[in-house]
Every structure is written in structure tokens, then in C-alpha cells.
Design an enzyme around this catalytic site. Structure first.
Site, short mmCIF file in Angstrom:
data_model
loop_
_atom_site.label_atom_id
_atom_site.label_comp_id
_atom_site.label_asym_id
_atom_site.label_seq_id
_atom_site.Cartn_x
_atom_site.Cartn_y
_atom_site.Cartn_z
N GLY A 36 0.81 -1.21 0.00
CA GLY A 36 0.00 0.00 0.00
C GLY A 36 0.84 1.26 0.00
O GLY A 36 0.32 2.38 0.07
N GLY A 44 3.00 2.06 -2.44
CA GLY A 44 3.32 2.53 -3.78
C GLY A 44 4.60 1.93 -4.34
O GLY A 44 5.19 2.49 -5.27
N ALA A 89 18.19 5.87 -2.04
CA ALA A 89 16.99 6.06 -1.22
C ALA A 89 17.10 5.27 0.08
O ALA A 89 17.75 4.23 0.15
CB ALA A 89 15.75 5.62 -1.99
N LYS A 90 16.43 5.77 1.10
CA LYS A 90 16.29 5.04 2.37
C LYS A 90 14.80 4.88 2.65
O LYS A 90 13.96 5.51 2.00
CB LYS A 90 16.89 5.83 3.53
CG LYS A 90 18.24 6.48 3.32
CD LYS A 90 18.62 7.20 4.62
CE LYS A 90 19.73 8.21 4.43
NZ LYS A 90 20.03 8.94 5.67
N GLY A 91 14.49 4.07 3.66
CA GLY A 91 13.09 3.82 3.99
C GLY A 91 12.40 4.99 4.64
O GLY A 91 13.04 5.87 5.22
N GLY A 119 8.44 4.66 5.62
CA GLY A 119 7.15 4.38 6.26
C GLY A 119 7.19 4.41 7.78
O GLY A 119 6.31 4.96 8.43
N GLU A 120 8.22 3.80 8.34
CA GLU A 120 8.28 3.69 9.79
C GLU A 120 8.84 4.94 10.48
O GLU A 120 8.29 5.39 11.47
CB GLU A 120 9.05 2.44 10.19
CG GLU A 120 8.21 1.19 9.92
CD GLU A 120 9.00 -0.09 9.94
OE1 GLU A 120 9.91 -0.22 9.09
OE2 GLU A 120 8.72 -0.95 10.77
MO1 MOS Z 1 7.05 -3.30 9.58
S1 MOS Z 1 6.50 -3.16 11.52
O1 MOS Z 1 8.58 -3.99 9.56
O2 MOS Z 1 5.87 -3.86 8.55
#
Ligand code: MOS
Length: 718
Positions: free
Chosen positions: A433, A435, A662-664, A666-667
Site C-alpha cells: 500500500g 506505492g 533512497a532510504k526507507g 514508512g516507519e
Molecule cells: Mo514493519 S512493523 O517492519 O511492517
């Protein structure tokens, strides 16, 4: 699925005879059914401590039996017709109950498990040199997983081969776990997970539902659909564990941190020993500090197990650290942004002083404060508090980093470029979700010079796509992106080699441009894709790309700083989020729309931690879950998100990190949100609430106390 209605009980007897005779019922399975003796839940040594339908139920919702019927209603009727003789046992709901003398043991060997501890430097000496020290105990409530789409699957057998359509973050993870549970060869288990209606960590691993669906499908020789109800997901699909964090911070007069000390306790529930996992990471590594000591303890309780939830541990740790720093800034008469600026790390101290590839924390603080209008907002809020009305304004900020987000090998991408210039991209990863598919298609489009509309994607299918680790840890883009890019570049290299024969030029003197191979010296010498002789024979070119290992001697982490303006009603304790700005450094911004959407979602979840979310168990009596619906468990709605919510990408490509820079994201977004809100509330009303959620119930009494001492209330901040 028939589930244990008690927090702790033993099944003495299960009688399914009546259920089996119910209309529409095709199969009923329970402990003792052929094939159902499947070990489940392993301890830290890898030993199974339970099984699929274990008669010893250690939390409400544990699986006792399952029914397959023509319709869901017939199945539920049959579940109700199963007779169970229970021996109800005493339960412990939380850490306090679990550690009380004489408490029932959740697991053999006691309710406490040795957690991790960490130390560097000399904490006592560090505090001795501090000009100011803050010591407080903070608590976060248990947050339950509530993805929009519940957990579940469809299972179907064709001869010896099982296909599972699963709402999952990782098809290969589910394949491995289902194959192990049913003792099947991996090749016989196909898992497909094309669409996921939210996972947030709760769909990283396999639930019992997949094994149960597979067993029932085998028994009935029919496809079986097994999706959990919302209530079931709240019972068994995991949570962010509650934590109690005692934190002590010390700094010199100029704001330089001298020591940090952190003791955390939490419960992973009945089966997880991870009740405090990563809770101390921000304490260890967010700021430069020579002297740090942390200790974590997990405690078993008779409640559903924790599961990774968006930045496991970090929001809880940040809730403590970032509030303590806010208070420390007040004591030192330093601006909270400035206090953090004076402690920006350039190395990962918790990983042996290894340098970060890039550290965007300073830019997040500077750019974020500027874009938010931090100084003006502080003045405006202070002025508003001189007015006599009930609403008081306040501003607060907090920072964060995420331990992961670097990505890494292995990852494989396959790009098939057809003679008409259209493309298939094949990758194993799930798009949860965020993208991912859009970003991967953009990478291919850019390298091949084809429009996005010409790219189709095959993904997340263990039968047809490449191996991929589960989409979690905010690592999917930095893990898959470089492999996909390499695959596209491999296509280009092959095209140049093929066209070299047609153009009678060495490949090194050729380039791929606008759907043709051209001479770099003379672009009238060209051959269009469909005219390359070898292409006419092959019809397509297949490029394969692999993710390179991460470079030695560096650490890659995303950083964040967030700013919040609230209005608090001094009489009722109502909190309004007026403005919120999230400055996020996650390396190169790959796609602005998907970037912003992660920011909006992460801030919304953080607002839930701060203000509304709390699992309530009936701790004095039954131990059962009290808020077992979306009505009673409050996640933020559209009315609860900040009225003005701004995403500020700090676009800082990290070429040393990986081939896309790039780095992450979402968290890391959700890590500083809750303490930024709490700090703004403290600024508004001079009351610091140490426990989540902050709501009228928790605010009204301290506000009343503050009102009676209004004239002497300290401002508490520079
Ligand atoms: Mo995440 S909590 O590694 O989906």
C-alpha cells in the site's frame, strides 16, 4: 474458528458431533484431527511451546476448532454448536499482575525473561558532570493492529499442490511457514499476495488461519476462504506492546548530553519474548552521548502476542526520550530545537561508531523549524496563553531515527523488454500500500526511456516471481529498487551488444536513446528497437538485476524532526491538533505522492498513539478484551488528524547507501509524532502527561490542579 473465550483456560473436552451434522457443514477440525498436530509459537531457543489447537489456551482468542461450511453463517452456526468443557484458570493481564508474588505462570520457567541490555561509557560519571538532570517514568498503552483489510486467505489444492491467496507483506515468508507447518516441499506451496489492504507489521508472518484454511481445503477438496472478523484480528493479529520506561537524561549547561539511562519493561503477551524489542534504540543512537546504559525486560501475560507494528519499539522509546529532552531544554533555558541541534550524531554509536552514509537530522531540524515557523509559533502560543479563554495554544517538537531502512541483499529484479517497447517487470516483493509498484515502474521507465503506461508488473507470487524478503522494516524501496534498476540496465547493455552487429560499431560507442540504439558520436547512425536483427529473432530481451551488498564500514538510517501546534481546553482537556509538520530525511525522494502519503499515514498513526489508542483488558475480573471493535477501540479518524498536515521531504540522496540513493520512510515518520504532540500539550497548559493516551480523562485533574496555582505556574520553556 472456535476461539477460547477465556484469558486462560484448559480444554478438557471438545465435542464436535452436533456441529458436524449442521446444515452446510463440510468439515470440522480440532486438536486430534489428522494433520492438525502442528507445533506453533516457538520460544527464543526455537522450541515450540504450543500447537495449532493447543488445549492449553494462554490468551483469549486462541484457536480451539475450525469449521468449513457452504456459507460463513452456516460455519458460525456450527462453531456455536461445538461443545467445549473448560477448566478456567487464573490469569495475569499486565506486567504488574504477572510479576506479583504467587502470580500464575504464563509459561514454564516464570513470567520474566531476560531482555537485552546495553552500555557504553560511564553513566554515573556522566550524570556527575551534568548541569541539569531529568528523571521520569513514562508509559505507553498497548496499541492493537487495525489494518483496514482483516487478516486471512483463500486456500486451494490441485492434487499435491497448494495455492494460498493471502493478504500478506511477504509471500515467501508465508510459503516457508505454511510448507513447514504442513510438511510440504516448498515447490508445492504457491503463495500469491497481489493486494494488501494494510499490514503495518501484522502481516509479516503467518497466522494460524493459513494452516487452518489449508487443512480444511484438503479435507473438503474445495477451496476454503478464511478471513478473520475485526474482533478476531484484535484478539490474535498482534499489537504494539505497552511499555513502562524509566528514563534519566543529563546535559551540560550548553546542552551537550552527558548521560542517558533507560530501563524498559513490557509484555509481548503469551508467546512473544519481544515486549521491549528496540524500545531503547533511540536512547542508544538518536543523539551523541558518550555514556549510555539501557536494560529491557519482557514479561509474559495472558494476552495476545505482540507483532511488529510500524517502527517496533521506537515510538515508545521516543515517547520517553523526546519528552524528557523537552523538559531538559526547559531546565537549561534552551530552545528544544537548539538542544537537539547540539547533539546531532554523525556515527552510529550503538554500532561501534560506524559513520552514517548521510545524516539528515540537522537538516530536518533546521528546515523543519523554518518551514513550520517555529519561533513565531512559540511567540504566538505564549501570547495566546495570556488570554483568559479556555483554549490555550502550545507548540512542541520531537526528532527520531529508525534503526532500519537501509535495505540490503538479496533482491532480484527481472525486466523483459518486448520488441514493441512495452515492458514486464518481475519482482517478488509485495506492495503493502506504499506505492512500491509505482516507484519500481518509475525506475524502469527512467532507465529504459519508456512511458510508465508501457510497464506491467508481475509481483508477489512464489510460483512466478523472484525471491523477495517480506515488505517490512521500511526497506522495500531501498532493497528492490537497486535490483530493478540493475535489471533495466542489463537490458540496455544487451541491446547495445545486439545493435553493435547491425551498426558495425563497438557497443562502447553506442547508447540507448528514445527507443533506438544510437552512435554516441553520430546520432544519425541508429537502429530502432524493433529493427535490431537479433531482436527480430528473440522478440524480447530479458535483463536480470541483483541487489548489491551494502558497503562495509557505513550505516544507513533515515531521520526525522516533527513540529506540532495544538490547542488545549484548560477546562475540559480537549486537544485539537491545529498544525503539524513532518520533516523527513529518507535519502532520495523517489516519488512525491507516495512519499507524502507515508507521511500522512505515519503522523496519523502517531496521533493515535498520543491521543486515542489503548487496549483495555478486564484486569480485575475476566482478563477479556473490553474494546473489541472499531467503535470501542479508537483509531484517529479524518476529524482527528491535524487540520494542517505538511510533509516536508528533506531530499538528500545517499549515493553511498545503494544504487538508487533512497532510504526507507514508512516507519521513521511515526516515531517522533506522539512526543511532539505531548510536548505541544505541555507547552500549552504547563502539564506533562507521561502516559499514553493523553485524553480529557488524563488531563482534567492535572489541569484543575494547575488552575488553582495558575498565578505561580512556571512557563517551563525558554
Ligand atoms: Mo514493519 S512493523 O517492519 O511492517
Amino acid at each position: 474458528v472456535l476461539r477460547c473465550p477465556h484469558a486462560h483456560a484448559r480444554v478438557r473436552k471438545v465435542d464436535v458431533a452436533a456441529a458436524e451434522k449442521m446444515p452446510g457443514v463440510h468439515a470440522v477440525i480440532h486438536d486430534g484431527s489428522p494433520g492438525a498436530d502442528i507445533p506453533w509459537h516457538t520460544d527464543s531457543k526455537g522450541k515450540a511451546v504450543s500447537r495449532l489447537f493447543d488445549p492449553h489456551c494462554r490468551h483469549e482468542g486462541e484457536e480451539v476448532a475450525a469449521v468449513a461450511a457452504e456459507t460463513p453463517r452456516q460455519a458460525w452456526d456450527a462453531v456455536r454448536a461445538i461443545a467445549v468443557e473448560w477448566e478456567v484458570l487464573p490469569q495475569v493481564c499486565d506486567v504488574e499482575q504477572a510479576l506479583a508474588p504467587g502470580a500464575p505462570e504464563v509459561r514454564e520457567g516464570g513470567n520474566r525473561t531476560a531482555g537485552q541490555s546495553y552500555a557504553r561509557g560511564d553513566v554515573a560519571a556522566g550524570f556527575a558532570t551534568a548541569a541539569a538532570v531529568v528523571e521520569r517514568t513514562f508509559r505507553t498503552a498497548t496499541e492493537m493492529h487495525t489494518p483496514l483489510e482483516p487478516h486471512g486467505c483463500v486456500a486451494r489444492w490441485e492434487g499435491p499442490r497448494l495455492t494460498v491467496w493471502e493478504s500478506t507483506q511477504g509471500v515467501y515468508a508465508v510459503q516457508g511457514q505454511v510448507a513447514a507447518a504442513l510438511a510440504l516441499p516448498l515447490a508445492n506451496v504457491r503463495v500469491i499476495g497481489h493486494y494488501v489492504g494494510g499490514g503495518f507489521g501484522s502481516k509479516l508472518s503467518t497466522g494460524k488461519w493459513s494452516a487452518i484454511a489449508a487443512l480444511l481445503a484438503k479435507r473438503t477438496a474445495r477451496p476454503v476462504r478464511l478471513f478473520l472478523t475485526r474482533e478476531e484480528t484484535l484478539l490474535v493479529a498482534g499489537n504494539r506492546p505497552a511499555n513502562t520506561i524509566r528514563l534519566k537524561v543529563g546535559a551540560k549547561a550548553d546542552g551537550t548530553l552527558t548521560a542517558l539511562e533507560c530501563e524498559a519493561t513490557g509484555s509481548g503477551g503469551a508467546y512473544s519474548e519481544n515486549g521491549t524489542g528496540l524500545v531503547d534504540w533511540v536512547v542508544r543512537d538518536l543523539y551523541s552521548c558518550p555514556n549510555v546504559r539501557t536494560a529491557n525486560t519482557n514479561v509474559f501475560t495472558h494476552a495476545g502476542s505482540e507483532r511488529a507494528m510500524r517502527a517496533p519499539g521506537h515510538p515508545q522509546g521516543a515517547w520517553a526520550l523526546e519528552q524528557a529532552l523537552d523538559e531538559l531544554a526547559g531546565k537549561l533555558a534552551l530552545d528544544p530545537v537548539e538542544l537537539r541541534r547540539r547533539n546531532v550524531p554523525l556515527v552510529s554509536q550503538a554500532r561501534g561508531g560506524t559513520p552514517y552514509t548521510t545524516t539528515g537530522l540537522r537538516q530536518c531540524l533546521d528546515d523543519g523549524a523554518r518551514a513550520f515557523g517555529w519561533e513565531e509559533a512559540k511567540r504566538r502560543a505564549a501570547a495566546s496563553r495570556q488570554e483568559s479563554g479556555p483554549w490555550a495554544r502550545g507548540v512542541g517538537m520531537a526528532a527520531g531515527l529508525w534503526v532500519g531502512g537501509a535495505g540490503g541483499a538479496p533482491a532480484t529484479g527481472i525486466v523483459k523488454l518486448f520488441a514493441d517497447g512495452s515492458v514486464n517487470l518481475n519482482m517478488g516483493a509485495s506492495d503493502i500500500g506504499t506505492g512500491t509498484k509505482t516507484v519500481m515502474a518509475m525506475i524502469v521507465a527512467e532507465e529504459l526511456g519508456v512511458p510508465l503506461e508501457k510497464i506491467q508488473i508481475e509481483h508477489a507470487d512464489t510460483a512466478t516471481t523472484q525471491f523477495a524478503t517480506a515488505s517490512g522494516g521500511s526497506k522495500t524501496v531501498p532493497t528492490e529498487g537497486p535490483a530493478v534498476r540493475a535489471a533495466a540496465l542489463d537490458c540496455v547493455a544487451q541491446l547495445l551488444a545486439m545493435a553493435s552487429a547491425d551498426l558495425k560499431l563497438p557497443a562502447a560507442e553506442l547508447a540507448w536513446r528514445d527507443g533506438a540504439v544510437v552512435s554516441t558520436a553520430d546520432d544519425t547512425r541508429r537502429v530502432a528497437l524493433a529493427d535490431i536483427s537479433e531482436m527480430k529473432r528473440r522478440r524480447l530481451v530479458t535483463g536480470v538485476g541483483y541487489r548489491a551488498r551494502n558497503p562495509d564500514g557505513t550505516v544507513t538510517c533515515p531521520f526525522a524532526a516533527q513540529f506540532c501546534e495544538v490547542e488545549v481546553n484548560r477546562l475540559t482537556g480537549e486537544v485539537r491538533l491545529l498544525r503539524f509538520l513532518a520533516a523527513q530525511e529518507s535519502g532520495r525522494v523517489m516519488n512525491r505522492a507516495t512519499f507524502d502519503n507515508q507521511v500522512y499515514g505515519g503522523v496519523t498513526m502517531g496521533a493515535g498513539l498520543a491521543l486515542t489508542e489503548r487496549r483495555v483488558l478486564d484486569r480485575e475480573a475476566t482478563g477479556k478484551l473490553c474494546n473489541r471493535s472499531w467503535h470501542d477501540y479508537k483509531i484517529p479518524t479524518a476529524l482527528d488528524v491535524p487540520a494542517e498536515l505538511v510533509s516536508l521531504p528533506v531530499d538528500l540522496p545517499a549515493p553511498a547507501a545503494n544504487a538508487i540513493g533512497a532510504k526507507g520512510l514508512g516507519e521513521p515518520v511515526t516515531i517522533p509524532t506522539a512526543p511532539a504532540i505531548a510536548n505541544a500539550i505541555a507547552d500549552a497548559v504547563g502539564v506533562r502527561i507521561t502516559d499514553t493516551p493523553v485524553n480529557p480523562t488524563s488531563l482534567v485533574e492535572p489541569l484543575a490542579a494547575a488552575r488553582t496555582s495558575r498565578t505561580t505556574r512556571p512557563e517551563g520553556r525558554a
